[in-house]
Design a protein around this motif. Sequence first.
Motif, short mmCIF file in Angstrom:
data_model
loop_
_atom_site.label_atom_id
_atom_site.label_comp_id
_atom_site.label_asym_id
_atom_site.label_seq_id
_atom_site.Cartn_x
_atom_site.Cartn_y
_atom_site.Cartn_z
N TYR A 155 50.31 28.83 48.39
CA TYR A 155 50.55 27.65 47.55
C TYR A 155 49.29 27.27 46.76
O TYR A 155 49.37 26.92 45.58
N ASN A 156 48.12 27.35 47.38
CA ASN A 156 46.87 27.05 46.66
C ASN A 156 46.66 28.01 45.49
O ASN A 156 46.27 27.60 44.39
N LEU A 157 46.91 29.32 45.73
CA LEU A 157 46.72 30.31 44.66
C LEU A 157 47.72 30.09 43.53
O LEU A 157 47.36 30.17 42.35
N VAL A 158 48.97 29.82 43.88
CA VAL A 158 49.98 29.59 42.84
C VAL A 158 49.68 28.28 42.10
O VAL A 158 49.82 28.19 40.87
N ASP A 159 49.26 27.26 42.84
CA ASP A 159 48.93 25.98 42.19
C ASP A 159 47.78 26.14 41.21
O ASP A 159 47.79 25.56 40.12
N ASN A 160 46.75 26.94 41.58
CA ASN A 160 45.66 27.22 40.65
C ASN A 160 46.17 27.92 39.41
O ASN A 160 45.76 27.63 38.29
N ALA A 161 47.07 28.89 39.60
CA ALA A 161 47.62 29.62 38.46
C ALA A 161 48.39 28.68 37.54
O ALA A 161 48.30 28.77 36.32
N VAL A 162 49.16 27.75 38.12
CA VAL A 162 49.92 26.80 37.30
C VAL A 162 48.96 25.92 36.49
O VAL A 162 49.22 25.60 35.32
N LYS A 163 47.84 25.51 37.12
CA LYS A 163 46.90 24.62 36.43
C LYS A 163 46.24 25.29 35.24
O LYS A 163 46.03 24.68 34.19
N TYR A 164 45.88 26.57 35.38
CA TYR A 164 45.03 27.20 34.39
C TYR A 164 45.73 28.24 33.52
O TYR A 164 45.14 28.75 32.57
#
Length: 644
Positions: free
Chosen positions: A534-543
């Motif tokens: 979830y952290n990795l996907v959330d970072n991808a969504v942000k940037y």
Amino acid sequence: MWALSSSSDGNKLSDRLSNKLSKAAGESYRKLSLAQKLGLVVGLCYAVLFAVSGLLTLQVLGESKEQVLRERLLVTEMAAAEIDLVMAEAFRHLEVARASASFDPTSADHSAERHALMHAYIGVGAFSLGVYFLDATGRVVLAEGPDPAGERIDISSREEIQRVLQTGHVGVSPPFIDAGTGRTMAAVLVPVNDSDDDRRVVSYLAGIVDLDGSWVRGIIQQATKLGETGHGEIVDERGRVVVSTDHPGYLGPGEHFEFYYRLGRQRRTSVEEVPYESADGSAERPIQHVMAYVPLAAAPWGVALGGDREETFAPVTRLRNTVLLFGSLTLCVTLLVVLVGTRRMVIPIRYLTDSARRISTGDLRSPISIDEKETGEIRVLAETMEEMRAGLEDSLSELTRRGEALAELDRLKSEFISSVSHELRTPLGFIIGYVTTLLRADVPTPEPTRKEFLEIIREEAEKLQELVDNLLDTSRLHAGSLGVEKEPVNVPAIARFVIERARTRTDKHVFAVDFAPDFPVVPADPRRIEQVLYNLVDNAVKYAHAGGQITLIGKPVDGLVTIAVHDEGEGIPTDELSKVFEPFYRVNNAQTRRVHGNGLGLFICRGIVEAHDGYLWAESSPGRGTAVTFTLPNKQEPASSEMS
């Protein structure tokens, strides 16, 4: 003539006495034995060495003291900047409210003004005592705050507020103590000018700031971290204490009145050693405090933080005592070695003397060695000098390392305070504002609006919970106590669940899951693996760019499984790829500055993966996106087709 003759005779007598002393010294030296001569020469060399070492030590101690003073001033400047930021935000919200309505006291309909006041009160948590719409004389027309009865309060009689009203400009009133509550407060006022005549003020917007509130006291409470005697105060331009960590509701001269009064008048930043003064400023104790003072930009006040001098410079004192002890012991050992070594031959002594001269000039890298045939006292002396040189070199290296460590600690502390204060203040401001609005009995809240407010409160509370969880995980990682509870885990199913969660948050990206058909069940902690994904996907969504694709890819490779998250964002510069896994580190560019974060996500992900005996890394091409990949051990049989 007689005076000239007397002066000439005196000079001749002085010259004859000097010549006699020189001859006597020369004769005494020639009478010494070779060992005594060598001892004298070597002793002089060591005296020079220790003098140079002493000067270097004094310089290091002086720089250490200056570093302590700079750190104290830096902490005070940070506290002042945070207060100025809150006050500037208060002015901004009042000015926004002023622009959203006419604020004409003679108007019959004040619904627009009431709406503007409500938004200003919600937006600025510092106005815990209310936001007011005043006419030109200071009489309350409307009020928004915790006490609806505030509309009937006439604050025009307050001399402090009248001073600002008479200027007709934006300003902060002098602090005053409310007779009813005993709390120290001040008013932030913004004039509203006539639409037809800009020079005429028709009304004012005022916010009553609770200076005894947690938003101010919490900032200067940092002073208590300076030590047992650490204390902080906000003082006005007359040297009176407005807010203090030692006592609430006090508006009078403090312990350092003359210091506060002088710097308040000069509006100057300074850190000084000042005497402790009694409440009336007359009696003094033989106690010195180290106080830092920084004036505020938003108000004619200043922030002062400090503590007892002995406690402030305790690290420097310990360092000085350690150096003195080490130097004294080394001197004693050296003198003993010199007395024994003077019986050796002249050549080794000259060599050792030259070595001592090199050390005295600061050359601590050249080793001291003698002929292997030399034994006894000469070898002991040479080895002792080498130990001393190595010890001085190690001490200098240790001092340098500690200085770098202190600088790095100061950098991390500043980044941590800045990041956490921002991440905490924003959601807390929303929660407090919306909860206060919902609790008001005098303004009915429609059901759709109530649900909207509650949803915002829930979202902001979840942000706070995520921040706290990240900080706890970071603490566990630093302590080496992050545990995992392994069990057979279906990673593709977790990946699909994470993607579904991400889809509920954004409709601007395309998501894909691509796991190999033979992807196995692996032993892992399912909750932690979900947290990593979830952290990795959330970072991808942000940037990642809007419309770009985010893909989760998994496959088995040589007894391991690899899981990667690909995005189509701006990418990470090559020289910063290894730094993004450090705590509190964020890539510094325009895109990351637009996205809130604290730089803990990737650090926690790496800790979780390493706790599973795995490895995590990032690959990126600027302008083409980033792939973050991690591995997990594969020690079980492949999963059935139903599970994958």
